[in-house]
Write an enzyme that holds these catalytic residues in place. Structure first.
Site, PDB file in Angstrom:
ATOM      1  N   PRO A  56       0.792  -1.400  -0.115  1.00 48.77           N
ATOM      2  CA  PRO A  56      -0.206  -0.004  -0.056  1.00 48.77           C
ATOM      3  C   PRO A  56       0.854   1.208  -0.221  1.00 48.77           C
ATOM      4  O   PRO A  56       1.818   1.680   0.652  1.00 48.77           O
ATOM      5  CB  PRO A  56      -0.903  -0.217   1.179  1.00 48.77           C
ATOM      6  CG  PRO A  56      -0.872  -1.536   1.464  1.00 48.77           C
ATOM      7  CD  PRO A  56       0.410  -2.079   0.945  1.00 48.77           C
ATOM      8  N   ASN A  57       0.378   2.133  -0.786  1.00 50.94           N
ATOM      9  CA  ASN A  57       0.827   3.545  -0.623  1.00 50.94           C
ATOM     10  C   ASN A  57       2.288   3.858  -1.591  1.00 50.94           C
ATOM     11  O   ASN A  57       2.706   4.666  -1.900  1.00 50.94           O
ATOM     12  CB  ASN A  57       1.041   4.204   0.650  1.00 50.94           C
ATOM     13  CG  ASN A  57      -0.441   4.303   1.310  1.00 50.94           C
ATOM     14  OD1 ASN A  57      -1.479   4.623   0.508  1.00 50.94           O
ATOM     15  ND2 ASN A  57      -0.598   3.747   2.478  1.00 50.94           N
ATOM     16  N   ARG A  60       5.175  11.037  -2.328  1.00 49.65           N
ATOM     17  CA  ARG A  60       4.983  10.455  -0.801  1.00 49.65           C
ATOM     18  C   ARG A  60       6.087  11.181   0.004  1.00 49.65           C
ATOM     19  O   ARG A  60       7.263  10.390  -0.030  1.00 49.65           O
ATOM     20  CB  ARG A  60       4.613   9.347  -0.945  1.00 49.65           C
ATOM     21  CG  ARG A  60       3.941   8.752   0.724  1.00 49.65           C
ATOM     22  CD  ARG A  60       3.826   7.267   0.495  1.00 49.65           C
ATOM     23  NE  ARG A  60       3.976   6.845   1.937  1.00 49.65           N
ATOM     24  CZ  ARG A  60       3.882   5.577   2.514  1.00 49.65           C
ATOM     25  NH1 ARG A  60       4.382   4.714   1.452  1.00 49.65           N
ATOM     26  NH2 ARG A  60       4.051   5.253   3.536  1.00 49.65           N
ATOM     27  N   TYR A  84      11.455   8.827   2.031  1.00 52.18           N
ATOM     28  CA  TYR A  84      11.218   7.889   0.702  1.00 52.18           C
ATOM     29  C   TYR A  84      12.209   8.200  -0.361  1.00 52.18           C
ATOM     30  O   TYR A  84      12.320   7.262  -1.233  1.00 52.18           O
ATOM     31  CB  TYR A  84       9.939   7.342   0.517  1.00 52.18           C
ATOM     32  CG  TYR A  84       9.041   6.770   1.853  1.00 52.18           C
ATOM     33  CD1 TYR A  84       9.526   5.795   2.466  1.00 52.18           C
ATOM     34  CD2 TYR A  84       7.967   7.546   2.187  1.00 52.18           C
ATOM     35  CE1 TYR A  84       8.956   5.248   3.426  1.00 52.18           C
ATOM     36  CE2 TYR A  84       7.196   7.011   3.308  1.00 52.18           C
ATOM     37  CZ  TYR A  84       7.599   6.008   3.850  1.00 52.18           C
ATOM     38  OH  TYR A  84       7.006   5.530   5.205  1.00 52.18           O
ATOM     39  N   ASN A 110       8.236  -5.144  -0.504  1.00 52.39           N
ATOM     40  CA  ASN A 110       8.107  -4.142   0.333  1.00 52.39           C
ATOM     41  C   ASN A 110       6.836  -3.806   0.616  1.00 52.39           C
ATOM     42  O   ASN A 110       5.948  -3.583  -0.043  1.00 52.39           O
ATOM     43  CB  ASN A 110       8.746  -2.797  -0.282  1.00 52.39           C
ATOM     44  CG  ASN A 110       8.676  -1.670   0.645  1.00 52.39           C
ATOM     45  OD1 ASN A 110       7.946  -1.612   1.752  1.00 52.39           O
ATOM     46  ND2 ASN A 110       9.186  -0.804   0.389  1.00 52.39           N
ATOM     47  N   ALA A 122       3.008  -0.597   4.939  1.00 52.23           N
ATOM     48  CA  ALA A 122       2.672  -0.574   6.417  1.00 52.23           C
ATOM     49  C   ALA A 122       1.834  -1.790   6.924  1.00 52.23           C
ATOM     50  O   ALA A 122       1.844  -2.311   7.768  1.00 52.23           O
ATOM     51  CB  ALA A 122       1.534   0.501   6.807  1.00 52.23           C
ATOM     52  N   GLU A 175      12.666  -9.291   2.536  1.00 49.15           N
ATOM     53  CA  GLU A 175      11.822  -7.915   2.981  1.00 49.15           C
ATOM     54  C   GLU A 175      12.722  -6.922   2.626  1.00 49.15           C
ATOM     55  O   GLU A 175      13.819  -6.896   3.181  1.00 49.15           O
ATOM     56  CB  GLU A 175      11.327  -8.421   4.411  1.00 49.15           C
ATOM     57  CG  GLU A 175      10.643  -7.226   4.870  1.00 49.15           C
ATOM     58  CD  GLU A 175      10.721  -7.126   6.568  1.00 49.15           C
ATOM     59  OE1 GLU A 175      10.996  -7.855   7.316  1.00 49.15           O
ATOM     60  OE2 GLU A 175      10.012  -6.063   7.253  1.00 49.15           O
ATOM     61  N   HIS A 213      12.831  -2.245   2.935  1.00 48.26           N
ATOM     62  CA  HIS A 213      12.345  -0.994   2.931  1.00 48.26           C
ATOM     63  C   HIS A 213      13.310   0.133   2.584  1.00 48.26           C
ATOM     64  O   HIS A 213      14.265  -0.131   2.762  1.00 48.26           O
ATOM     65  CB  HIS A 213      11.993  -0.858   4.669  1.00 48.26           C
ATOM     66  CG  HIS A 213      11.040  -1.622   5.145  1.00 48.26           C
ATOM     67  ND1 HIS A 213       9.676  -1.758   4.936  1.00 48.26           N
ATOM     68  CD2 HIS A 213      11.252  -3.007   5.642  1.00 48.26           C
ATOM     69  CE1 HIS A 213       9.035  -2.871   5.452  1.00 48.26           C
ATOM     70  NE2 HIS A 213       9.899  -3.541   5.872  1.00 48.26           N
ATOM     71  N   ARG A 242      12.155   4.636  13.181  1.00 51.08           N
ATOM     72  CA  ARG A 242      10.835   5.577  13.199  1.00 51.08           C
ATOM     73  C   ARG A 242       9.737   5.475  14.219  1.00 51.08           C
ATOM     74  O   ARG A 242      10.065   4.828  15.435  1.00 51.08           O
ATOM     75  CB  ARG A 242      10.243   5.192  11.700  1.00 51.08           C
ATOM     76  CG  ARG A 242      11.334   5.782  10.810  1.00 51.08           C
ATOM     77  CD  ARG A 242      10.903   5.520   9.194  1.00 51.08           C
ATOM     78  NE  ARG A 242       9.623   6.375   9.162  1.00 51.08           N
ATOM     79  CZ  ARG A 242       8.635   6.131   8.161  1.00 51.08           C
ATOM     80  NH1 ARG A 242       8.873   5.133   7.191  1.00 51.08           N
ATOM     81  NH2 ARG A 242       7.686   7.060   7.925  1.00 51.08           N
TER      82      ARG A 242
HETATM   83  C1  DQA Z   1       8.251   1.445   4.040  1.00 57.43           C
HETATM   84  C2  DQA Z   1       8.153   1.730   5.650  1.00 57.43           C
HETATM   85  C3  DQA Z   1       6.679   1.298   6.323  1.00 57.43           C
HETATM   86  O1  DQA Z   1       6.792   1.682   7.708  1.00 57.43           O
HETATM   87  C4  DQA Z   1       5.885   2.325   5.485  1.00 57.43           C
HETATM   88  O2  DQA Z   1       4.475   2.141   6.021  1.00 57.43           O
HETATM   89  C5  DQA Z   1       5.885   2.203   4.084  1.00 57.43           C
HETATM   90  C6  DQA Z   1       7.074   2.210   3.592  1.00 57.43           C
HETATM   91  C7  DQA Z   1       9.523   1.557   3.488  1.00 57.43           C
HETATM   92  O3  DQA Z   1       9.868   1.394   2.397  1.00 57.43           O
HETATM   93  O4  DQA Z   1      10.293   2.365   4.228  1.00 57.43           O
HETATM   94  O5  DQA Z   1       4.885   2.465   3.533  1.00 57.43           O
HETATM   95  O6  DQA Z   1       7.864  -0.165   3.984  1.00 57.43           O
END
Ligand code: DQA
Length: 145
Positions: A11-12, A19, A24, A75, A78, A99, A101, A108
């Site tokens: 998501p997102n 964003r 990021y 990735n 959240a 995994e 990020h 954070r």
């Molecule tokens: C993320 C870190 C997550 O906590 C966050 O919700 C994201 C992006 C990252 O790539 O740093 O959507 O996965």
């Protein structure tokens, strides 16, 4: 025939570029995917990318990869911090699992300190921005060599 890496974006992540660029970075998801795919192709892999804002789509992509992909790089956004269902799906995938990020969730907010996925993947790469994708590809190539 080239070996398939399933690259999953939760998501997102489709909003990358605009964003929170201070967290990021300014690259879009398409840019990350293009770079990852190009480097993967150079190493003899092909990449299937799935981005979804819906948990079930990601679970179905993981389940569909069982007989078609040699590795999953995920990735989960959240969902990393909440989705036991995604963790259950990943646990049944026998190939390499990384995994990633862009940011470092451990540095954070407290809710980001938990990863439901960390225990079912080979390893986690966090905090290196775009480099997280490169390091994940290195990890896949080495795990499968
Ligand atoms: C993320 C870190 C997550 O906590 C966050 O919700 C994201 C992006 C990252 O790539 O740093 O959507 O996965």
């Amino acid at each position: 025939m080239s070996r398939v890496i399933l690259l999953l974006s939760g998501p997102n992540l489709d909003q990358l570029g605009s964003r929170s660029p201070e967290i990021y970075g300014s690259q879009t998801l398409e840019e990350h995917v293009a770079r990852f795919s190009g480097e993967a192709n150079d190493r003899g892999f092909s990449v299937r990318h799935v981005q979804s804002n819906f948990e079930g789509d990601l679970i179905e992509a993981v389940n569909g990869a069982r007989d078609t992909a040699v590795a999953i790089v995920i990735n989960a956004g959240a969902l990393t911090h909440t989705s036991w269902a995604l963790a259950d799906a990943l646990a049944t995938f026998a190939g390499a699992k990384i995994e990633i990020h862009l940011s470092n969730p451990a540095a954070r907010e407290p809710f980001r300190h938990v990863s439901t996925l960390a225990g079912v993947v080979d390893g986690s790469i966090s905090g290196f921005g775009a480099l997280s994708y490169d390091l994940a590809l290195d990890a896949v190539a080495r795990l499968l060599s």
